[in-house]
Design an enzyme around this catalytic site. Sequence first.
Site, PDB file in Angstrom:
ATOM      1  N   ASP A 159       0.861  -1.176   0.000  1.00 26.34           N
ATOM      2  CA  ASP A 159       0.000   0.000   0.000  1.00 26.34           C
ATOM      3  C   ASP A 159       0.899   1.228   0.000  1.00 26.34           C
ATOM      4  OD1 ASP A 159      -2.183   1.621  -0.039  1.00 26.34           O
ATOM      5  OD2 ASP A 159      -3.039   0.942   1.863  1.00 26.34           O
ATOM      6  N   SER A 160       0.371   2.301  -0.576  1.00 25.49           N
ATOM      7  CA  SER A 160       1.179   3.455  -0.946  1.00 25.49           C
ATOM      8  C   SER A 160       1.460   4.440   0.175  1.00 25.49           C
ATOM      9  CB  SER A 160       0.410   4.204  -2.024  1.00 25.49           C
ATOM     10  OG  SER A 160      -0.902   4.489  -1.530  1.00 25.49           O
ATOM     11  N   GLY A 161       0.644   4.411   1.222  1.00 22.45           N
ATOM     12  CA  GLY A 161       0.733   5.439   2.255  1.00 22.45           C
ATOM     13  C   GLY A 161      -0.491   6.337   2.281  1.00 22.45           C
ATOM     14  N   GLY A 162      -1.350   6.207   1.282  1.00 19.89           N
ATOM     15  CA  GLY A 162      -2.541   7.050   1.176  1.00 19.89           C
ATOM     16  C   GLY A 162      -3.478   6.902   2.361  1.00 19.89           C
ATOM     17  N   GLN A 188     -11.822   6.533  -5.398  1.00 19.68           N
ATOM     18  CA  GLN A 188     -12.382   7.099  -4.160  1.00 19.68           C
ATOM     19  C   GLN A 188     -13.809   7.585  -4.444  1.00 19.68           C
ATOM     20  OE1 GLN A 188     -11.240   6.930  -1.133  1.00 19.68           O
ATOM     21  NE2 GLN A 188      -9.159   6.158  -1.493  1.00 19.68           N
ATOM     22  N   ASP A 203      -7.917  -7.574   1.577  1.00 16.23           N
ATOM     23  CA  ASP A 203      -6.926  -7.643   2.637  1.00 16.23           C
ATOM     24  C   ASP A 203      -7.605  -7.218   3.911  1.00 16.23           C
ATOM     25  OD1 ASP A 203      -5.835  -4.891   3.888  1.00 16.23           O
ATOM     26  OD2 ASP A 203      -6.603  -4.536   1.875  1.00 16.23           O
ATOM     27  N   CYS A 223     -11.980 -28.494  11.403  1.00 13.66           N
ATOM     28  CA  CYS A 223     -10.709 -27.980  10.872  1.00 13.66           C
ATOM     29  C   CYS A 223      -9.610 -29.020  11.070  1.00 13.66           C
ATOM     30  CB  CYS A 223     -10.338 -26.691  11.600  1.00 13.66           C
ATOM     31  SG  CYS A 223      -8.762 -25.984  11.065  1.00 13.66           S
ATOM     32  N   CYS A 248      -6.288 -28.226  10.700  1.00 15.59           N
ATOM     33  CA  CYS A 248      -5.003 -27.519  10.782  1.00 15.59           C
ATOM     34  C   CYS A 248      -4.150 -28.121  11.891  1.00 15.59           C
ATOM     35  CB  CYS A 248      -5.210 -26.016  10.980  1.00 15.59           C
ATOM     36  SG  CYS A 248      -5.432 -25.480  12.686  1.00 15.59           S
ATOM     37  N   CYS A 268      -5.568 -27.484  15.387  1.00 15.74           N
ATOM     38  CA  CYS A 268      -6.766 -28.261  15.723  1.00 15.74           C
ATOM     39  C   CYS A 268      -6.450 -29.754  15.856  1.00 15.74           C
ATOM     40  CB  CYS A 268      -7.864 -28.006  14.700  1.00 15.74           C
ATOM     41  SG  CYS A 268      -8.515 -26.323  14.839  1.00 15.74           S
ATOM     42  N   HIS A 305      -4.441 -20.896  13.179  1.00 15.17           N
ATOM     43  CA  HIS A 305      -5.747 -21.474  12.867  1.00 15.17           C
ATOM     44  C   HIS A 305      -6.620 -20.511  12.054  1.00 15.17           C
ATOM     45  CE1 HIS A 305      -9.766 -23.129  13.178  1.00 15.17           C
ATOM     46  NE2 HIS A 305     -10.113 -21.914  13.526  1.00 15.17           N
TER      47      HIS A 305
HETATM   48  N1  PRF Z   1      -6.540   3.782   0.329  1.00 13.31           N
HETATM   49  C1  PRF Z   1      -5.351   3.142   0.550  1.00 13.31           C
HETATM   50  N2  PRF Z   1      -5.261   2.118   1.417  1.00 13.31           N
HETATM   51  C2  PRF Z   1      -6.362   1.723   2.071  1.00 13.31           C
HETATM   52  C3  PRF Z   1      -7.608   2.338   1.884  1.00 13.31           C
HETATM   53  C4  PRF Z   1      -7.720   3.422   0.963  1.00 13.31           C
HETATM   54  O1  PRF Z   1      -8.769   4.028   0.722  1.00 13.31           O
HETATM   55  C5  PRF Z   1      -8.508   1.681   2.742  1.00 13.31           C
HETATM   56  C6  PRF Z   1      -9.938   1.991   2.927  1.00 13.31           C
HETATM   57  N3  PRF Z   1     -10.623   0.990   3.601  1.00 13.31           N
HETATM   58  C7  PRF Z   1      -7.780   0.696   3.411  1.00 13.31           C
HETATM   59  N4  PRF Z   1      -6.500   0.736   2.990  1.00 13.31           N
HETATM   60  N5  PRF Z   1      -4.274   3.545  -0.101  1.00 13.31           N
HETATM   61 ZN    ZN Z   2      -7.711 -25.218  12.992  1.00 15.53          ZN
END
Ligand code: PRF
Ligand code: ZN
Length: 379
Positions: free
Chosen positions: A100-103, A196, A273, A311, A313, A316, A342
Site C-alpha cells: 500500500d502506498s501510504g494514502g 475514491q 486484505d 478444521c 489444521c 486443531c 488457525h
Molecule cells: N486507500 C489506501 N489504502 C487503504 C484504503 C484506501 O482508501 C482503505 C480503505 N478501507 C484501506 N487501505 N491507499
Molecule cells: Zn484449525
Amino acid sequence: MSDRPPSNARPSNFEIVCRTGCARLGRLKTLHGTFETPIFMPVGTNANVKLMRSDDLKRVGASIILSNAYHVAVRPGLEVIELHGGLHNFMAWDGGILTDSGGFQMFSLKNFRKVSDEGVTFVSPYDGSKLFLTPELSMDIQRTLGSDIVMVLDHCPPIDVGYTEALDATRRTHEWAERCLKRGVKEGQLLFAIAQGGAFEDLRRASARYLSEKDFDGFAVGGLSLGEPFEMTLRLAHATVSELPDDRPRYFMGGGSPRTIIELVAIGIDMFDSVYPTRLARHGAALTSEGRLNIKASRYRKDLSPIDHRCDCLVCRNYTRSYIHHLLNRGETLAGMLLTYHNLYYMFRFMERVRESILNGTLEEMRREVAEIYEERRG
Ligand code: PRF
Ligand code: ZN
C-alpha cells in the site's frame, strides 16, 4: 523513468476462468507467482504478518501478503531493505507482496500533518522527523521494495466528509494516479489505481470511470470499510465496480471478514486484505465453522475439543480449547500464535470454498450459509 511498455504491448496479467452472476474466478500473474482469485491477503504492515513465520504463512496457504510502503520506509528505512535486495529477502518471503502506498496512513495514523496537491507531510510522533510523501516518492519507494503489486498514492478521506471535500479528495486522487502512472514501476511490477468518491454514488462512478481509461493493471475500491453501515459499503462498492473494466482485477481495500468477502465477491470483487483474522486471534477469538468463538470465555476451561472440529489444521489436530484458554488467561504469546495460525488456515480454506462455489455455481448457497454464521460484518 518507466520501464513499462504500453498495455497493448504487454500480455494481460489477469485471466477470468469462470463466472457465477457477477462473481469471477480468475488468475492473476505476478513476479512471485500466479494466484487464483478471489484471494485473501493477510496484512504484514511492518514487514511481518504478526505472530506468523513466513514458512507457516506458506503452510496455511497464503500466496500474497500486503505490506505498507510508508511504514517500512520509515522503519527500518529503505537503505536497510535495499541492503537485503528488497522486501521479499528482508522478510524471507518468496510469495507475492502487494504494497500500500501510504494514502490510507495519512488519516489512520496520528502523525499525519497536512495534505496539498503536491503531496502529504507526515511527522513522526517518536522523533518529530518529517516525511514529505509525493506520488513520485511513493512509486520510488515501492520500486525499491520490489513489491509485486504497487498501489498508487491516493487521498482517502473519512467516510463522513461532505460533498465538496469528497470531490476534492477524488480530484486529487486522480491527479496523483496519473503522476504515479507517469513515474512508472519496475518491469514486471503491476500498478493498481484506487477509486475514491466518499459516500457519494455519483463521485464513486465518476472516479471508477476516470481511472478505467488509464493504463492500470488493476483497480481498487478505496475509502470504504471505515465504520459505515454494511449496506452502504455494498452500495458504494457496487457503484464503483459497475464502472470498472471487466477484464482487470478489482481489489477491495481494508476489508476481509468472511461476511464482507462473500458479499463483495458476489458483486464482482477479486481481492481482499484485512487484519481481521490475525487481530481477532491476538484478542483470543477464533473463526470456526460455527462462527466466531471467544476462547477466553470460562466455558472453555475444561473443553477438550479442538478450536474447530471441522478444521484439520496443525493446531486443531494437536491442541484443545482448554489449553488455548489457559494460555490466553496467562497472557502467553503462544495463544496468539496458535490462534493466528488457525484463523489464517480457516481463511484460506474459506477462500478455496468461495472459488469452488463460483466454479460449481453454488455461490448463492454459500452466501446464505455465511450470512447465518456471521451475522455482522466486523472487518
Ligand atoms: N486507500 C489506501 N489504502 C487503504 C484504503 C484506501 O482508501 C482503505 C480503505 N478501507 C484501506 N487501505 N491507499
Ligand atoms: Zn484449525
